[in-house]
Design a protein around this motif. Structure first.
Motif, PDB file in Angstrom:
ATOM      1  N   ARG A 113      44.792  48.397  40.642  1.00 51.03           N
ATOM      2  CA  ARG A 113      46.012  48.694  41.399  1.00 51.03           C
ATOM      3  C   ARG A 113      47.202  48.472  40.470  1.00 51.03           C
ATOM      4  NH1 ARG A 113      48.920  44.247  42.893  1.00 51.03           N
ATOM      5  NH2 ARG A 113      47.842  42.241  42.808  1.00 51.03           N
ATOM      6  N   TYR A 114      48.377  48.778  40.957  1.00 54.76           N
ATOM      7  CA  TYR A 114      49.604  48.570  40.193  1.00 54.76           C
ATOM      8  C   TYR A 114      50.524  47.656  40.990  1.00 54.76           C
ATOM      9  CZ  TYR A 114      47.761  52.259  37.345  1.00 54.76           C
ATOM     10  OH  TYR A 114      46.938  52.993  36.530  1.00 54.76           O
ATOM     11  N   ASP A 115      51.114  46.694  40.300  1.00 52.85           N
ATOM     12  CA  ASP A 115      52.029  45.782  40.985  1.00 52.85           C
ATOM     13  C   ASP A 115      53.405  46.424  41.113  1.00 52.85           C
ATOM     14  OD1 ASP A 115      53.311  45.468  38.504  1.00 52.85           O
ATOM     15  OD2 ASP A 115      52.525  43.451  38.166  1.00 52.85           O
ATOM     16  N   GLU A 116      54.355  45.674  41.664  1.00 56.36           N
ATOM     17  CA  GLU A 116      55.685  46.223  41.925  1.00 56.36           C
ATOM     18  C   GLU A 116      56.447  46.604  40.654  1.00 56.36           C
ATOM     19  OE1 GLU A 116      55.480  41.861  41.778  1.00 56.36           O
ATOM     20  OE2 GLU A 116      54.616  43.240  43.211  1.00 56.36           O
ATOM     21  N   ASP A 117      56.025  46.054  39.484  1.00 52.62           N
ATOM     22  CA  ASP A 117      56.650  46.416  38.208  1.00 52.62           C
ATOM     23  C   ASP A 117      55.948  47.584  37.529  1.00 52.62           C
ATOM     24  OD1 ASP A 117      58.533  44.337  38.410  1.00 52.62           O
ATOM     25  OD2 ASP A 117      57.091  42.897  37.580  1.00 52.62           O
ATOM     26  N   GLY A 118      54.900  48.114  38.157  1.00 58.09           N
ATOM     27  CA  GLY A 118      54.157  49.226  37.580  1.00 58.09           C
ATOM     28  C   GLY A 118      53.071  48.795  36.609  1.00 58.09           C
ATOM     29  N   ASP A 119      52.857  47.493  36.497  1.00 62.44           N
ATOM     30  CA  ASP A 119      51.814  47.000  35.597  1.00 62.44           C
ATOM     31  C   ASP A 119      50.453  47.087  36.278  1.00 62.44           C
ATOM     32  OD1 ASP A 119      53.689  46.278  33.597  1.00 62.44           O
ATOM     33  OD2 ASP A 119      54.074  44.375  34.628  1.00 62.44           O
ATOM     34  N   GLY A 120      49.466  47.491  35.511  1.00 62.79           N
ATOM     35  CA  GLY A 120      48.113  47.577  36.041  1.00 62.79           C
ATOM     36  C   GLY A 120      47.522  46.193  36.285  1.00 62.79           C
ATOM     37  N   VAL A 121      46.864  46.051  37.400  1.00 65.90           N
ATOM     38  CA  VAL A 121      46.209  44.795  37.762  1.00 65.90           C
ATOM     39  C   VAL A 121      44.779  45.139  38.162  1.00 65.90           C
ATOM     40  CG1 VAL A 121      46.187  42.839  39.360  1.00 65.90           C
ATOM     41  CG2 VAL A 121      48.374  43.809  38.600  1.00 65.90           C
ATOM     42  N   THR A 122      43.830  44.446  37.560  1.00 64.62           N
ATOM     43  CA  THR A 122      42.437  44.632  37.941  1.00 64.62           C
ATOM     44  C   THR A 122      41.987  43.420  38.729  1.00 64.62           C
ATOM     45  OG1 THR A 122      41.981  45.934  35.948  1.00 64.62           O
ATOM     46  CG2 THR A 122      40.091  44.992  37.088  1.00 64.62           C
ATOM     47  N   GLN A 123      41.404  43.669  39.863  1.00 61.40           N
ATOM     48  CA  GLN A 123      40.847  42.608  40.682  1.00 61.40           C
ATOM     49  C   GLN A 123      39.330  42.764  40.673  1.00 61.40           C
ATOM     50  OE1 GLN A 123      43.326  43.879  44.096  1.00 61.40           O
ATOM     51  NE2 GLN A 123      43.703  41.682  44.341  1.00 61.40           N
ATOM     52  N   ILE A 124      38.626  41.655  40.536  1.00 56.98           N
ATOM     53  CA  ILE A 124      37.173  41.656  40.597  1.00 56.98           C
ATOM     54  C   ILE A 124      36.773  41.003  41.913  1.00 56.98           C
ATOM     55  CG2 ILE A 124      35.030  40.911  39.494  1.00 56.98           C
ATOM     56  CD1 ILE A 124      36.709  42.870  37.801  1.00 56.98           C
ATOM     57  N   ALA A 125      35.989  41.718  42.682  1.00 56.94           N
ATOM     58  CA  ALA A 125      35.533  41.203  43.971  1.00 56.94           C
ATOM     59  C   ALA A 125      34.037  40.937  43.905  1.00 56.94           C
ATOM     60  CB  ALA A 125      35.818  42.216  45.075  1.00 56.94           C
ATOM     61  N   MET A 126      33.610  39.848  44.492  1.00 54.57           N
ATOM     62  CA  MET A 126      32.197  39.560  44.642  1.00 54.57           C
ATOM     63  C   MET A 126      31.922  39.443  46.129  1.00 54.57           C
ATOM     64  SD  MET A 126      29.722  36.651  42.965  1.00 54.57           S
ATOM     65  CE  MET A 126      30.628  35.258  43.619  1.00 54.57           C
ATOM     66  N   LEU A 127      31.088  40.339  46.622  1.00 55.36           N
ATOM     67  CA  LEU A 127      30.735  40.360  48.031  1.00 55.36           C
ATOM     68  C   LEU A 127      29.344  39.763  48.193  1.00 55.36           C
ATOM     69  CD1 LEU A 127      31.894  44.008  48.770  1.00 55.36           C
ATOM     70  CD2 LEU A 127      33.208  41.894  49.029  1.00 55.36           C
ATOM     71  N   LEU A 128      29.219  38.850  49.138  1.00 63.25           N
ATOM     72  CA  LEU A 128      27.966  38.145  49.389  1.00 63.25           C
ATOM     73  C   LEU A 128      27.634  38.242  50.870  1.00 63.25           C
ATOM     74  CD1 LEU A 128      28.904  34.990  47.332  1.00 63.25           C
ATOM     75  CD2 LEU A 128      27.235  36.723  46.668  1.00 63.25           C
ATOM     76  N   PRO A 129      26.362  38.042  51.234  1.00 65.41           N
ATOM     77  CA  PRO A 129      26.003  38.128  52.648  1.00 65.41           C
ATOM     78  C   PRO A 129      26.920  37.272  53.521  1.00 65.41           C
ATOM     79  CG  PRO A 129      24.036  37.863  51.309  1.00 65.41           C
ATOM     80  CD  PRO A 129      25.214  37.701  50.391  1.00 65.41           C
ATOM     81  N   ASP A 130      27.386  37.856  54.599  1.00 64.02           N
ATOM     82  CA  ASP A 130      28.250  37.168  55.569  1.00 64.02           C
ATOM     83  C   ASP A 130      29.472  36.513  54.935  1.00 64.02           C
ATOM     84  OD1 ASP A 130      26.574  37.852  57.699  1.00 64.02           O
ATOM     85  OD2 ASP A 130      25.292  36.123  57.339  1.00 64.02           O
ATOM     86  N   GLY A 131      29.975  37.072  53.857  1.00 64.71           N
ATOM     87  CA  GLY A 131      31.161  36.541  53.207  1.00 64.71           C
ATOM     88  C   GLY A 131      30.883  35.427  52.210  1.00 64.71           C
ATOM     89  N   GLY A 132      29.633  35.063  52.009  1.00 60.00           N
ATOM     90  CA  GLY A 132      29.271  34.129  50.947  1.00 60.00           C
ATOM     91  C   GLY A 132      29.134  32.682  51.314  1.00 60.00           C
ATOM     92  N   GLY A 133      29.503  32.303  52.509  1.00 58.30           N
ATOM     93  CA  GLY A 133      29.480  30.900  52.858  1.00 58.30           C
ATOM     94  C   GLY A 133      28.107  30.260  52.902  1.00 58.30           C
ATOM     95  N   GLN A 134      27.054  31.081  52.980  1.00 54.90           N
ATOM     96  CA  GLN A 134      25.712  30.532  53.122  1.00 54.90           C
ATOM     97  C   GLN A 134      24.884  30.635  51.847  1.00 54.90           C
ATOM     98  OE1 GLN A 134      24.042  32.642  56.426  1.00 54.90           O
ATOM     99  NE2 GLN A 134      25.562  31.910  57.863  1.00 54.90           N
TER     100      GLN A 134
END
Length: 90
Positions: free
Chosen positions: A41-62
């Motif tokens: 995505r791009y922030d309000e200054d136009g700089d590229g931002v990469t986010q890394i997501a890790m998805l786990l069963p039921d949100g990962g709590g278990q």
């Protein structure tokens, strides 16, 4: 997002993972899974931002950290072996 929608989305994700695994030739019962995703995505200054997501069963709590790290470490070792066998070519 309402909790019920999130729970339903995780169920759909697990069902999709199970179906793709079946189509890829896996047999048996899905016992553990994780999904890694990179989002650009791009922030309000136009700089590229990469986010890394890790998805786990039921949100990962278990899922204990040692199980997650074991899955990641095992797959990394397999990928490194494949790269070494290919002479480092991708």
């Amino acid at each position: 997002m309402p909790e019920s929608e999130l729970k339903a989305a995780y169920k759909q994700l697990e069902d999709a993972i199970t179906e793709v695994a079946r189509l890829e030739g896996s047999t048996g019962v899905l016992t553990e899974w994780l999904v890694l995703a990179a989002v650009q995505r791009y922030d309000e200054d136009g700089d590229g931002v990469t986010q890394i997501a890790m998805l786990l069963p039921d949100g990962g709590g278990q899922v204990p950290h040692h199980r997650i790290m074991g899955l990641l470490d095992f797959q990394q070792a397999r990928m490194r072996a494949e790269v070494a066998d290919d002479g480092g070519e991708s």
